[in-house]
Enzyme design. Structure first.
Site, PDB file in Angstrom:
ATOM      1  CD  GLN A   1      50.691  30.197 -31.193  1.00 31.69           C
ATOM      2  OE1 GLN A   1      51.219  29.320 -30.692  1.00 31.69           O
ATOM      3  NE2 GLN A   1      51.411  31.099 -31.975  1.00 31.69           N
ATOM      4  N   GLY A   2      45.683  30.214 -29.971  1.00 26.50           N
ATOM      5  CA  GLY A   2      44.733  29.278 -30.271  1.00 26.50           C
ATOM      6  C   GLY A   2      45.056  28.699 -31.573  1.00 26.50           C
TER       7      GLY A   2
ATOM      8  CB  SER B   1      47.381  22.991 -31.474  1.00 28.86           C
ATOM      9  OG  SER B   1      48.716  23.549 -31.533  1.00 28.86           O
TER      10      SER B   1
ATOM     11  CB  SER C   1      50.626  28.150 -23.272  1.00 25.62           C
ATOM     12  OG  SER C   1      51.293  26.836 -23.574  1.00 25.62           O
TER      13      SER C   1
ATOM     14  CD  GLU D   1      57.040  29.941 -31.382  1.00 25.56           C
ATOM     15  OE1 GLU D   1      56.720  28.861 -30.553  1.00 25.56           O
ATOM     16  OE2 GLU D   1      55.737  29.744 -32.277  1.00 25.56           O
TER      17      GLU D   1
ATOM     18  CD  GLU E   1      59.808  13.297 -33.608  1.00 27.86           C
ATOM     19  OE1 GLU E   1      58.811  14.489 -33.246  1.00 27.86           O
ATOM     20  OE2 GLU E   1      60.523  12.763 -32.801  1.00 27.86           O
TER      21      GLU E   1
HETATM   22  C1  LIG Z   1      53.904  22.709 -23.392  1.00 26.91           C
HETATM   23  C2  LIG Z   1      53.042  22.927 -24.721  1.00 26.91           C
HETATM   24  C3  LIG Z   1      52.662  24.007 -24.858  1.00 26.91           C
HETATM   25  C4  LIG Z   1      52.027  24.179 -25.958  1.00 26.91           C
HETATM   26  N1  LIG Z   1      51.081  25.619 -26.288  1.00 26.91           N
HETATM   27  C5  LIG Z   1      50.645  25.722 -27.306  1.00 26.91           C
HETATM   28  C6  LIG Z   1      49.984  27.104 -27.396  1.00 26.91           C
HETATM   29  O1  LIG Z   1      49.975  28.010 -26.522  1.00 26.91           O
HETATM   30  N2  LIG Z   1      49.188  27.178 -28.473  1.00 26.91           N
HETATM   31  C7  LIG Z   1      48.993  26.273 -29.647  1.00 26.91           C
HETATM   32  O2  LIG Z   1      48.252  26.423 -30.562  1.00 26.91           O
HETATM   33  N3  LIG Z   1      49.538  25.094 -29.448  1.00 26.91           N
HETATM   34  C8  LIG Z   1      50.351  24.759 -28.242  1.00 26.91           C
HETATM   35  N4  LIG Z   1      50.981  23.610 -28.097  1.00 26.91           N
HETATM   36  C9  LIG Z   1      51.006  22.460 -29.030  1.00 26.91           C
HETATM   37  C10 LIG Z   1      51.889  22.203 -29.944  1.00 26.91           C
HETATM   38  O3  LIG Z   1      51.890  23.099 -30.770  1.00 26.91           O
HETATM   39  C11 LIG Z   1      51.545  20.673 -30.616  1.00 26.91           C
HETATM   40  O4  LIG Z   1      51.730  20.103 -29.484  1.00 26.91           O
HETATM   41  C12 LIG Z   1      52.414  20.240 -31.774  1.00 26.91           C
HETATM   42  O5  LIG Z   1      52.454  20.967 -32.609  1.00 26.91           O
HETATM   43  C13 LIG Z   1      52.407  18.791 -31.757  1.00 26.91           C
HETATM   44  O6  LIG Z   1      50.947  18.530 -32.037  1.00 26.91           O
HETATM   45  P1  LIG Z   1      50.384  17.235 -31.444  1.00 26.91           P
HETATM   46  O7  LIG Z   1      50.411  17.391 -30.272  1.00 26.91           O
HETATM   47  O8  LIG Z   1      48.733  17.199 -32.087  1.00 26.91           O
HETATM   48  O9  LIG Z   1      51.220  15.979 -31.925  1.00 26.91           O
HETATM   49  P2  LIG Z   1      50.834  15.022 -33.245  1.00 26.91           P
HETATM   50  O10 LIG Z   1      51.265  16.157 -34.413  1.00 26.91           O
HETATM   51  O11 LIG Z   1      49.916  14.219 -33.171  1.00 26.91           O
HETATM   52  O12 LIG Z   1      52.358  14.181 -33.373  1.00 26.91           O
HETATM   53  C14 LIG Z   1      52.437  13.089 -32.556  1.00 26.91           C
HETATM   54  C15 LIG Z   1      53.880  12.336 -33.337  1.00 26.91           C
HETATM   55  O13 LIG Z   1      54.010  12.418 -34.744  1.00 26.91           O
HETATM   56  C16 LIG Z   1      55.032  13.017 -35.068  1.00 26.91           C
HETATM   57  N5  LIG Z   1      54.762  13.257 -36.386  1.00 26.91           N
HETATM   58  C17 LIG Z   1      53.417  14.109 -36.920  1.00 26.91           C
HETATM   59  N6  LIG Z   1      53.339  14.344 -37.984  1.00 26.91           N
HETATM   60  C18 LIG Z   1      54.772  14.010 -38.596  1.00 26.91           C
HETATM   61  C19 LIG Z   1      55.613  13.867 -39.986  1.00 26.91           C
HETATM   62  N7  LIG Z   1      55.083  14.714 -41.002  1.00 26.91           N
HETATM   63  N8  LIG Z   1      56.777  13.289 -40.127  1.00 26.91           N
HETATM   64  C20 LIG Z   1      57.254  12.541 -38.826  1.00 26.91           C
HETATM   65  N9  LIG Z   1      56.636  12.767 -37.560  1.00 26.91           N
HETATM   66  C21 LIG Z   1      55.537  13.282 -37.381  1.00 26.91           C
HETATM   67  C22 LIG Z   1      55.177  14.153 -34.199  1.00 26.91           C
HETATM   68  O14 LIG Z   1      56.546  14.485 -34.128  1.00 26.91           O
HETATM   69  C23 LIG Z   1      54.796  13.461 -32.794  1.00 26.91           C
HETATM   70  O15 LIG Z   1      56.316  12.787 -32.228  1.00 26.91           O
HETATM   71  C24 LIG Z   1      51.631  23.459 -26.998  1.00 26.91           C
HETATM   72  C25 LIG Z   1      52.098  22.251 -26.639  1.00 26.91           C
HETATM   73  C26 LIG Z   1      53.040  21.688 -25.348  1.00 26.91           C
HETATM   74  C27 LIG Z   1      53.422  20.584 -25.453  1.00 26.91           C
END
Ligand SMILES: Cc1cc2nc3c(=O)[nH]c(=O)nc-3n(C[C@H](O)[C@H](O)[C@H](O)COP(=O)(O)OP(=O)(O)OC[C@H]3O[C@@H](n4cnc5c(N)ncnc54)[C@H](O)[C@@H]3O)c2cc1C
Lengths: 376, 328
Positions: A126-127, A129, A161, A244, A357
């Site tokens: 899934q692409g 993020s 992933s 999901e 969050e």
């Molecule tokens: C093991 C793993 C597998 C994954 N697999 C996939 C995948 O297959 N495909 C894919 O597309 N993505 C995947 N992801 C990505 C995942 O969906 C993102 O990591 C997630 O959505 C958070 O985005 P970020 O990492 O950019 O964190 P950020 O969005 O930068 O968040 C950083 C912090 O800020 C907080 N925050 C952000 N906005 C707000 C708000 N409005 N209010 C309060 N707090 C806030 C967050 O809760 C977090 O604590 C995966 C992630 C992990 C860890």
């Protein structure tokens, strides 16, 4: 309100149990790489051979079209038999890509992909993020410009992933130049073998390498690979996320009931001790999670926000159970083992697929109707 | 005598000097190389001589200054050998083995921490160590490791470096004396505090620069409150640590009580802060490419080195007068 399984359901439960006990691999599969892919494919193909793949999918697409009662019984037997984790590299194809194609795909897309998914021939990732767009998915900037009958894709995705071992990707990109937020996106099927794709695997804190960064340099994708309408990808993506949050996580949630029993056995502690009290509470919470799973599955209609309640409860309970394991392990907590590995992996529960969050925001704003913190 | 909870000039100087050394010789970026820490620069700096009395080559500083330095060692995720070392030096001195104590303090004998696991011992980052300090609940044991065959053991998350030794140990001596255990716990908890503060700082800096929804994530109340919670907990722990260090230095009656409180709080606060730090980093926090996970693993290591819980066995320094209890 009632929870009566019919005789037919009970007979189904017995047949599922017998098949799983006879066929499920006893050993845990490899964590990452091609060997993880081979293991997951072999298991899925074995399931398929005997009619246990895609049991909830409609019959016309190769599934068994079973009702929710039977699906839940299947997963209960599945976790009791310690069958391989449902969160392997077939998770996206079986639980997102397949159901999305069924809901929004063209006849050609369905005909080509659905069978391959059920048999275990094609692995999907899934692409969604991007480095700059995680919680704020709608800000994504990877673009696909129409060029004749193709889209030309440039940009990057991250945390994808199993990108390193996948055949196809559900790719969400901005196809309408100058569009903002949810508008102008498209959900396309990307062949991971396309020219111009570079995959950089990323190691996680548990030492496994199952996510990756993916770069797109003028990648050409036929317009016939767009799922749903061009520029209507957000709606298609939301269909996927809905899947999901409802059924797909069932196997994971029920698995916690097994983990807590394993932990109680591991601890061998007297009921009155401090750790005994903690385990008792965790066991009660696992029971509540199972009840929530039942309620969500048998409630109509269920919204994505209902899924957030369950998802958050699950994520934090999973982390508490694994933390308790680390307390119980004593000095062995410093060695690599199934428990310690899963403990480290459990840190992702409150991040992947929408952070804790964000789930709390959804619950507060969409279920409870509290005002939004930030403008949309 | 007066009361003063501020650092004095000497303390500020030693903190500044240690910080400068750690920043140049032990930057966090070194962890990506997955090589064992070379502690020579710290030994030359005199970090380990802090454990010795002045007449035996010590620096004349007290446990208060030593705890401050260990806070920085925790912050920089220095190998737990830097903790085993001062405990080994003290234990050797108590056993009358001053030649060992002096070599350990000078850094010419390498010491690692060890913890009992069933019928074996786990050495932490001790592949080349010649001595080991076994942290076994309410006792510490000094052992010679030279001849013992070691078996590599995959560690937590494949990043804690472990080896296992079995069979009869060549014991140099042991100690169950609370005062040595309290000193040891004070230094371990100082390191845990360092990690709690460093993970708070790392999370706060990231919350200021990472943007989602068109603004820094630190502007969201959820993240702000996380940061505030980390800060309150670290502040409470830090105050307790200073009070405990003073009590231990001055051999006050409440020293054991203060250290018992530290033993309970320090791992709890460190775990909570590190978890929150990972959470605030989102996906990158879960990857091995950010440093947050190293903090987590070190908290798991340090927690194993703490002696047992004695919190309810000790009299509290501030307790009701029994005569009033009796009247009620
Ligand atoms: C093991 C793993 C597998 C994954 N697999 C996939 C995948 O297959 N495909 C894919 O597309 N993505 C995947 N992801 C990505 C995942 O969906 C993102 O990591 C997630 O959505 C958070 O985005 P970020 O990492 O950019 O964190 P950020 O969005 O930068 O968040 C950083 C912090 O800020 C907080 N925050 C952000 N906005 C707000 C708000 N409005 N209010 C309060 N707090 C806030 C967050 O809760 C977090 O604590 C995966 C992630 C992990 C860890």
């Amino acid at each position: 309100m009632q929870l009566d399984f019919t005789q037919d359901d009970e007979a189904f439960r017995v047949s599922a149990r017998e098949w799983l006990l006879a066929n499920a691999p006893r050993k845990r599969g490899p964590l990452d790489g091609q060997s993880a892919r081979a293991f997951a494919q072999a298991w899925l193909s074995q399931c398929h051979k005997d009619g246990w793949s895609g049991i909830g999918w409609p019959k016309e697409y190769g599934g068994r079209g079973l009702p929710t009662e039977k699906i839940i019984l299947w997963y209960e037997e599945y976790v009791r038999a310690r069958a391989p984790s449902v969160l392997d590299c077939t998770f996206v194809s079986l639980n997102h890509a397949g159901p999305t194609l069924i809901a929004c795909g063209t006849d050609e897309q369905k005909a080509y992909h659905l069978r391959r998914i059920l048999v275990g021939d094609s692995i999907w990732c899934q692409g969604f993020s991007e480095p700059g767009s995680g919680s704020d998915l709608a800000s994504l900037t990877t673009t696909g410009l129409v060029d004749g009958d193709h889209l030309v894709v440039n940009g990057q995705k991250i945390w994808t992933s199993y990108a390193d071992i996948a055949d196809f990707q559900e790719l969400l990109i901005r196809t309408e130049p100058g569009s903002k937020r949810h508008k102008g996106l498209s959900w396309v099927i990307c062949d991971m073998k396309s020219e111009g794709i570079t995959v950089r695997p990323i190691k996680n804190m548990a030492g496994a390498t199952h996510f990756a960064q993916v770069f797109y340099d003028n990648v050409r994708i036929p317009l016939s690979n767009v799922v749903g309408m061009l520029h209507d990808g957000w709606r298609v993506a939301m269909t996927t996320l809905g899947f999901e949050r409802k059924t797909a996580a069932m196997g994971l949630q029920l698995e916690l009931s097994i983990k807590i029993e394993d932990l109680i056995a591991l601890a061998e502690c007297p009921p009155g001790s401090a750790i005994g009290k903690q385990l008792a509470e965790l066991r009660a919470e696992a029971a509540a999670l199972r009840a929530m799973t039942y309620r969500t599955l048998f409630k109509d209609p269920v919204t994505a926000s209902d899924g957030s309640l369950m998802r958050l409860y699950f994520a934090e309970l999973s982390q508490r159970i694994h933390r308790a394991a680390m307390d119980i392990l004593g000095a062995d907590a410093l060695t690599d083992s199934t428990w310690t590995h899963d403990y480290l992996e459990s840190y992702s529960e409150t991040i992947a697929g929408g952070t804790a969050e964000i789930q709390r925001n959804i619950i507060a704003e969409r279920i409870l109707g509290l005002p939004r913190e930030q403008p949309a | 005598m007066t009361c003063d909870m501020n650092y004095n000039e000497d303390q500020r100087q030693i903190l500044d000097a240690a910080n400068a050394l750690l920043n140049t010789s032990y930057p966090l970026s070194r962890l990506q190389e997955e090589k064992p820490d070379d502690l020579t620069a710290l030994a030359e700096f005199g970090a380990f001589a802090l454990a010795l009395p002045e007449e035996r080559g010590g620096t004349g500083f007290t446990i208060v200054e030593e705890a401050l330095v260990h806070g920085l060692l925790g912050r920089h995720l220095i190998s737990s050998r830097a903790l085993a070392n001062p405990i080994a030096a003290r234990l050797a001195a108590r056993l009358g083995r001053h030649e060992i104590a002096e070599q350990v303090a000078a850094g010419t004998l390498s010491v690692c921490a060890a913890v009992p696991a069933d019928d074996s011992l786990l050495l932490i980052d001790g592949a080349k160590a010649t001595l080991g300090v076994v942290f076994g609940g309410r006792q510490v044991i000094l052992i010679a490791l030279e001849e013992l065959p070691r078996e590599g053991v995959p560690g937590l998350g494949h990043s804690v470096v472990l080896s296992r030794v079995r069979g009869p140990l060549s014991m140099i001596g042991e100690c169950t004396d609370s005062s040595l255990l309290d000193t040891s716990d004070l230094l371990v908890t100082a390191q845990l505090l360092g990690i709690a503060e460093a993970s708070r700082d790392m999370a706060v800096s990231y919350a200021k620069v990472r943007e989602q929804f068109g603004r820094s994530i630190g502007s969201f109340q959820a993240i702000k409150h996380h940061c505030a919670n980390m800060s309150v907990d670290a502040e409470a722990l830090s105050a307790l640590l200073d009070m405990a260090a003073i009590a231990v230095r001055d051999e006050r009656g409440d020293a054991a009580f203060q250290v018992a409180a530290l033993r309970l709080l320090a791992p709890r606060v460190a775990f909570a802060n590190v978890r929150t730090c990972i959470q605030i980093h989102g996906g990158i926090g879960f990857s091995a490419e950010a440093d947050a996970h190293h903090y987590l693993k070190q908290v798991h290591v340090l927690r194993q080195l703490l002696s047992g819980n004695t919190m309810l066995d000790l009299p509290a320094p501030l307790a009701p007068y029994t005569s009033i209890n009796e009247r009620n």
